[in-house]
Design an enzyme around this catalytic site. Structure first.
Site, PDB file in Angstrom:
ATOM      1  N   GLU A 111       0.848  -1.193   0.000  1.00 48.64           N
ATOM      2  CA  GLU A 111       0.000   0.000   0.000  1.00 48.64           C
ATOM      3  C   GLU A 111       0.876   1.234   0.000  1.00 48.64           C
ATOM      4  OE1 GLU A 111      -2.328  -0.235   3.579  1.00 48.64           O
ATOM      5  OE2 GLU A 111      -3.073  -2.205   3.013  1.00 48.64           O
ATOM      6  N   LYS A 113       2.188   4.585   1.693  1.00 49.10           N
ATOM      7  CA  LYS A 113       2.270   5.108   3.058  1.00 49.10           C
ATOM      8  C   LYS A 113       1.816   6.554   3.008  1.00 49.10           C
ATOM      9  CE  LYS A 113       5.196   5.109   7.117  1.00 49.10           C
ATOM     10  NZ  LYS A 113       4.753   6.382   7.623  1.00 49.10           N
ATOM     11  N   ASP A 115       0.853  10.183   4.029  1.00 46.52           N
ATOM     12  CA  ASP A 115       1.518  11.051   5.002  1.00 46.52           C
ATOM     13  C   ASP A 115       0.501  11.989   5.646  1.00 46.52           C
ATOM     14  OD1 ASP A 115       3.538  12.018   6.488  1.00 46.52           O
ATOM     15  OD2 ASP A 115       4.462  13.211   4.896  1.00 46.52           O
ATOM     16  N   TYR A 244      -7.259   1.826   5.931  1.00 47.84           N
ATOM     17  CA  TYR A 244      -6.385   0.712   5.566  1.00 47.84           C
ATOM     18  C   TYR A 244      -6.392  -0.430   6.577  1.00 47.84           C
ATOM     19  CZ  TYR A 244      -3.410   3.788   8.368  1.00 47.84           C
ATOM     20  OH  TYR A 244      -2.927   4.622   9.332  1.00 47.84           O
ATOM     21  N   LYS A 331      10.526   3.736   3.139  1.00 53.39           N
ATOM     22  CA  LYS A 331      10.342   5.169   2.939  1.00 53.39           C
ATOM     23  C   LYS A 331      11.193   5.668   1.773  1.00 53.39           C
ATOM     24  CE  LYS A 331       9.782   7.186   7.265  1.00 53.39           C
ATOM     25  NZ  LYS A 331       9.068   8.224   7.955  1.00 53.39           N
ATOM     26  N   CYS A 425      12.264  47.386  -3.894  1.00 51.59           N
ATOM     27  CA  CYS A 425      11.294  46.498  -4.530  1.00 51.59           C
ATOM     28  C   CYS A 425      11.603  46.370  -6.022  1.00 51.59           C
ATOM     29  CB  CYS A 425       9.881  47.050  -4.336  1.00 51.59           C
ATOM     30  SG  CYS A 425       8.653  46.134  -5.284  1.00 51.59           S
ATOM     31  N   CYS A 428       8.625  48.121  -7.988  1.00 47.92           N
ATOM     32  CA  CYS A 428       8.255  49.539  -7.934  1.00 47.92           C
ATOM     33  C   CYS A 428       9.335  50.435  -7.331  1.00 47.92           C
ATOM     34  CB  CYS A 428       6.950  49.733  -7.180  1.00 47.92           C
ATOM     35  SG  CYS A 428       7.121  49.573  -5.400  1.00 47.92           S
ATOM     36  N   CYS A 443       7.689  44.975   0.426  1.00 45.65           N
ATOM     37  CA  CYS A 443       7.482  46.263  -0.215  1.00 45.65           C
ATOM     38  C   CYS A 443       6.225  46.854   0.428  1.00 45.65           C
ATOM     39  CB  CYS A 443       7.266  46.085  -1.717  1.00 45.65           C
ATOM     40  SG  CYS A 443       6.594  47.560  -2.496  1.00 45.65           S
ATOM     41  N   CYS A 449       2.190  49.451  -5.893  1.00 45.26           N
ATOM     42  CA  CYS A 449       3.183  48.501  -6.413  1.00 45.26           C
ATOM     43  C   CYS A 449       2.458  47.536  -7.363  1.00 45.26           C
ATOM     44  CB  CYS A 449       3.796  47.744  -5.232  1.00 45.26           C
ATOM     45  SG  CYS A 449       4.985  46.499  -5.722  1.00 45.26           S
TER      46      CYS A 449
HETATM   47  N1  LIG Z   1      10.536  15.475  11.420  1.00 48.04           N
HETATM   48  C1  LIG Z   1      10.324  15.293  12.707  1.00 48.04           C
HETATM   49  O1  LIG Z   1      10.660  16.110  13.555  1.00 48.04           O
HETATM   50  C2  LIG Z   1       9.649  14.051  13.140  1.00 48.04           C
HETATM   51  C3  LIG Z   1       9.346  13.833  14.484  1.00 48.04           C
HETATM   52  C4  LIG Z   1       8.683  12.676  14.823  1.00 48.04           C
HETATM   53  C5  LIG Z   1       8.334  11.763  13.848  1.00 48.04           C
HETATM   54  N2  LIG Z   1       8.645  12.016  12.539  1.00 48.04           N
HETATM   55  C6  LIG Z   1       8.325  11.072  11.459  1.00 48.04           C
HETATM   56  O2  LIG Z   1       7.295  10.247  11.810  1.00 48.04           O
HETATM   57  C7  LIG Z   1       7.728   8.910  11.798  1.00 48.04           C
HETATM   58  C8  LIG Z   1       7.266   8.199  13.020  1.00 48.04           C
HETATM   59  O3  LIG Z   1       5.906   8.217  12.976  1.00 48.04           O
HETATM   60  P1  LIG Z   1       5.091   6.941  13.278  1.00 48.04           P
HETATM   61  O4  LIG Z   1       5.473   6.364  14.563  1.00 48.04           O
HETATM   62  O5  LIG Z   1       3.717   7.342  13.032  1.00 48.04           O
HETATM   63  O6  LIG Z   1       5.579   5.900  12.220  1.00 48.04           O
HETATM   64  P2  LIG Z   1       5.351   5.946  10.755  1.00 48.04           P
HETATM   65  O7  LIG Z   1       4.606   7.126  10.330  1.00 48.04           O
HETATM   66  O8  LIG Z   1       6.639   5.792  10.092  1.00 48.04           O
HETATM   67  O9  LIG Z   1       4.430   4.648  10.537  1.00 48.04           O
HETATM   68  C9  LIG Z   1       3.197   4.375  11.197  1.00 48.04           C
HETATM   69  C10 LIG Z   1       2.071   5.162  10.672  1.00 48.04           C
HETATM   70  O10 LIG Z   1       2.003   5.086   9.270  1.00 48.04           O
HETATM   71  C11 LIG Z   1       0.739   5.527   8.892  1.00 48.04           C
HETATM   72  N3  LIG Z   1       0.308   4.881   7.645  1.00 48.04           N
HETATM   73  C12 LIG Z   1       0.201   5.531   6.456  1.00 48.04           C
HETATM   74  N4  LIG Z   1      -0.213   4.712   5.489  1.00 48.04           N
HETATM   75  C13 LIG Z   1      -0.405   3.509   6.060  1.00 48.04           C
HETATM   76  C14 LIG Z   1      -0.857   2.260   5.555  1.00 48.04           C
HETATM   77  N5  LIG Z   1      -1.168   2.090   4.255  1.00 48.04           N
HETATM   78  N6  LIG Z   1      -0.944   1.242   6.414  1.00 48.04           N
HETATM   79  C15 LIG Z   1      -0.632   1.388   7.719  1.00 48.04           C
HETATM   80  N7  LIG Z   1      -0.196   2.546   8.251  1.00 48.04           N
HETATM   81  C16 LIG Z   1      -0.074   3.600   7.432  1.00 48.04           C
HETATM   82  C17 LIG Z   1      -0.167   5.287  10.049  1.00 48.04           C
HETATM   83  O11 LIG Z   1      -0.603   6.537  10.499  1.00 48.04           O
HETATM   84  C18 LIG Z   1       0.712   4.685  11.107  1.00 48.04           C
HETATM   85  O12 LIG Z   1       0.387   5.138  12.385  1.00 48.04           O
HETATM   86  C19 LIG Z   1       9.220   8.932  11.830  1.00 48.04           C
HETATM   87  O13 LIG Z   1       9.721   7.828  11.142  1.00 48.04           O
HETATM   88  C20 LIG Z   1       9.536  10.247  11.214  1.00 48.04           C
HETATM   89  O14 LIG Z   1       9.713  10.052   9.836  1.00 48.04           O
HETATM   90  C21 LIG Z   1       9.280  13.114  12.191  1.00 48.04           C
HETATM   91 ZN   LIG Z   2       6.793  47.290  -4.744  1.00 47.38          ZN
END
Ligand SMILES: NC(=O)c1ccc[n+]([C@@H]2O[C@H](COP(=O)([O-])OP(=O)(O)OC[C@H]3O[C@@H](n4cnc5c(N)ncnc54)[C@H](O)[C@@H]3O)[C@@H](O)[C@H]2O)c1
Ligand SMILES: [Zn+2]
Length: 710
Positions: A111, A113, A115, A244, A331, A425, A428, A443, A449
């Protein structure tokens, strides 16, 4: 550095990032950096198990619950997913699965993932009764009201139910080769709540239009939206959700595949992008296919989720403390490329903000040729230390325009030149200023402008403002070019004679092809014939009957969007009353804070703006609200102050506010000692109720309020 210090440092940092990410919807670092730090911590902890901290982020799901919503316990824990960025790790995962299943045959479901934000929905007898966030995996926030705003999520499922649940709306199922299983009386579905990209862009266009800071990315915007207290404003952002997973005490399905098919049949929004893969090679092919194709989806994805298909095999493989052993997330690294920075140009936006744009040697990135990328602002240029002629890294995230993320210093030559940020700017010539705490230079010549003037007109004519959309698509530009209009008030002086026969040819924008080459596009001619002129003039005439709220929005006061305009109109009823209001009265209007109040107050003090209003008034625009003129009903609430929270059986927010005003009461914007009554409806906000309790403010029900009306 000792392992102990490093473990402590990583634990603290990752916990801080988690807190920012889940509690404040903010990414301090990018996901790749986060995942690499987490991996480092995992490895150190494996090496020195005795040094692992009790609050280690490797042990638990990253989020927590909040104080703003009731807490609910998940009937089945909501876990995280193990993740990897490498194909070698996937092969290893496949080996572990094979071993775990003792050589039994198995298949995978792949599937996307998605976001967004993990959500869990509980259905009882087919009715959606609860929606919750993942929280810490064991407990989450009850955000049922917000989840109900998702239009694609069925509030009631229809179909054949398991014994004991009557559902007269559906005929008995006809026996088929493979009968549809009955819907259990209690089940949970899980999925990812998200803000579609088109919706994200729409919201940001609107925010840019009224000068609100832009939302950083769709994931964080979705997460922030799901946590808002007012489900009315949640509904305005059209969140969506892909399901899912299906969970129930009853063994309804044997495979994950079956659950996806049936959920879709029962009306759940299941993304059609999943596929069954016979082995890990088929999984790799799926990954390859979606590496670039994912950019055509209506939402951001950050990888692929691979799940063992059979439920009995999933049970056999089991879970770690944090994630299932039968699934893994692969990922994608943010799609990146490197190329030469040739020049930088500066764009003046609708609000006067100046944005540097990098012009690059064409480079192929995630399936499209990229020639331009965003450099955001002067701070960003300084942070990157980038110079003209440098080889730079560009990345494509969810946004349409890619961004410059770094400099390849190993490629730097003596020929590089510093980037000199303009002090005036580019459109302008007005000296640029930088406001306290803001990253952009602005500006300030907002009325004259050229790009800002153009934006002002576009704002004025939009449907939700004066609705003169027959002036769209380059016609405004033409009127400005010909010197016929300078301010939107000039539109009301246009005549048939002035407009008929106007004509202009716009040079063609070059077409950029996939290989980076350019060919001239088609030039475009705008010409005003009699029909066009009639359309324009009649739309201008009709605009005179647009409501006062529309007119107030059309004025283009910074931060005053549609909703705020409605609030101000409901409170003041006329422009004269609004203009006469002192600053603190303005700031006390429900949903109007000091920031909006200051902006509106300053706007009305400006002499040029006052002249502008006089001209619009003379043209016959509406500056009084018709609604507000509804007669006083009684003075039964005279001298009393009210605030409400939650939803009501007999009143919308507007009608409740109207009743309060029509009966002599006054609405306050927050719980304070000045408040006489808090009207408490269903799903009241816990923070208001708590504060009222602390301050001993009487709380009344909807019925008690109606009784007070007499
Ligand atoms: N940038 C930052 O500061 C920061 C901080 C914390 C976490 N994160 C990110 O978040 C991730 C951790 O988050 P996490 O614990 O939720 O893990 P994750 O997001 O890597 O994986 C679990 C989540 O994936 C999601 N998901 C999306 N599609 C799915 C599918 N088809 N089937 C099942 N699940 C699906 C669900 O919400 C599930 O809870 C880290 O790996 C990081 O990349 C980033
Ligand atoms: Zn301007």
């Amino acid at each position: 550095m000792s392992a102990q210090t490093r473990i402590q440092e990583l634990t603290d940092r990752l916990n801080y990032y988690n807190d920012q990410y889940y509690q404040h919807s903010r990414s301090v670092v990018d996901d790749f950096t986060f995942d690499k730090l987490l991996e480092e911590l995992q490895q150190l902890e494996a090496q020195y198990p005795e040094l692992r901290q009790p609050d280690s982020p490797t042990l638990r799901v990253g989020g927590t619950i909040s104080k703003e919503f009731p807490t609910v316990y998940h009937r089945f824990p909501m876990l995280s997913l193990g993740n990897t960025y490498s194909e070698a790790d996937l092969i290893e995962f496949d080996n572990r699965v094979r071993k775990g299943l003792n050589g039994e045959a198995y298949e995978y479901i792949c599937e996307q993932k998605f976001d967004g934000v993990a959500l869990s929905m509980t259905y009882e007898n087919g009715v959606l009764v609860q929606g919750a966030t993942r929280g810490d995996g064991v407990r989450g926030d009850d955000i049922t009201n917000n989840i109900r705003t998702i239009r694609t999520l069925p509030l009631k499922v229809t179909g054949r139910f398991a014994a004991g649940v009557a559902d007269e709306s559906t005929p008995p199922a006809t026996p088929a080769a493979e009968p549809t299983p009955a819907i259990p009386s209690l089940f949970e579905v899980r999925g990812e709540g998200f803000l579609p990209l088109a919706e994200f862009e729409r919201i940001n266009r609107e925010r840019e239009d009224i000068g609100e800071p832009l939302l950083a990315n769709p994931r964080n915007a979705a997460s922030g939206t799901f946590k808002q207290q007012d489900s009315g404003s949640v509904a305005k952002r059209r969140l969506d959700c892909y399901l899912y997973s299906f969970l129930s005490d009853e063994a309804v399905f044997k495979t994950h595949e079956e659950s996806l098919v049936r959920m879709a049949e029962w009306g759940f929004n299941v993304s059609p992008t999943w596929e069954k893969c016979a082995d890990i090679n088929a999984v790799m092919a799926y990954i390859q296919k979606w590496d670039t194709q994912r950019f055509t989806l209506p939402l951001n994805t950050d990888g692929i989720v691979i799940k063992v298909n059979r439920y009995d095999q999933q049970r056999e493989l089991g879970f770690t403390a944090k994630s299932p052993r039968w699934a893994i997330a692969y990922k994608f690294k943010a799609a990146g490329a490197s190329t030469t920075l040739n020049s930088v140009s500066y764009q003046v936006g609708r609000t006067g903000a100046v944005t540097p744009v990098a012009h690059l040697s064409p480079v192929l990135l995630a399936g499209t040729v990229v020639k331009r990328a965003s450099l955001h602002n002067a701070n960003e240029i300084a942070r990157l230390g980038v110079m003209l002629g440098d080889t730079v890294f560009v990345e494509k995230g969810g946004e349409i325009i890619p961004k410059v993320t770094g400099v390849d210093l190993s490629q730097r030559t003596d020929a590089v030149q510093p980037i000199t940020y303009p002090t005036e700017c580019p459109a302008c010539g007005t000296p640029l200023v930088r406001k306290e705490g803001e990253a952009h230079f602005y500006c300030t010549n907002d009325k004259h402008c050229p790009p800002q003037r153009q934006a002002r007109f576009e704002h004025f004519i939009q449907r939700r403002a004066m609705n003169i959309e027959s002036l769209g698509e380059g016609k405004i530009e033409l009127l400005i070019d010909k010197g016929l209009v300078e301010s939107p008030a000039d539109l009301y002086d246009l005549t048939n004679e002035k407009l008929l026969g106007l004509e202009k040819t716009y040079p063609a924008a070059p077409l950029i092809h996939d290989d980076g080459s350019e060919t001239p596009g088609k030039a475009r001619t705008v010409k005003f014939g009699q029909k066009t002129v009639d359309n324009i003039l009649s739309a201008i005439e009709r605009s005179k009957s647009q409501s006062f709220a529309n007119v107030l929005f059309a004025l283009g006061i910074r931060y005053v969007g549609n909703t705020t305009a409605d609030r101000l109109v409901a409170y003041f009823g006329s422009l004269d009353a609004l203009m006469a209001a002192p600053l603190d009265t303005l700031a006390g209007v429900p949903d109007v804070g000091p920031r909006i109040a200051e902006s509106a107050y300053a706007w009305f003090q400006d002499a040029e703006n006052r002249q502008y209003i006089d001209r619009l008034r003379a043209a016959g625009l509406q500056f009084v609200s018709e609604k507000k003129q509804v007669a006083q009903e009684s003075d039964s609430l005279a001298g009393k102050t009210f605030l409400y929270t939650g939803t009501f059986a007999n009143f919308s927010r507007e009608s409740l506010e109207e009743r309060i005003a029509a009966n002599g009461g006054k609405l306050l914007s927050g719980v304070s000692k000045k408040l006489n009554y808090l009207i408490v409806g269903e799903n009241a906000g816990p923070s208001k109720v708590q504060k009222a309790q602390q301050l001993n403010v009487p709380m009344i029900s909807e019925d008690e309020f109606v009784a007070m009306l007499g």
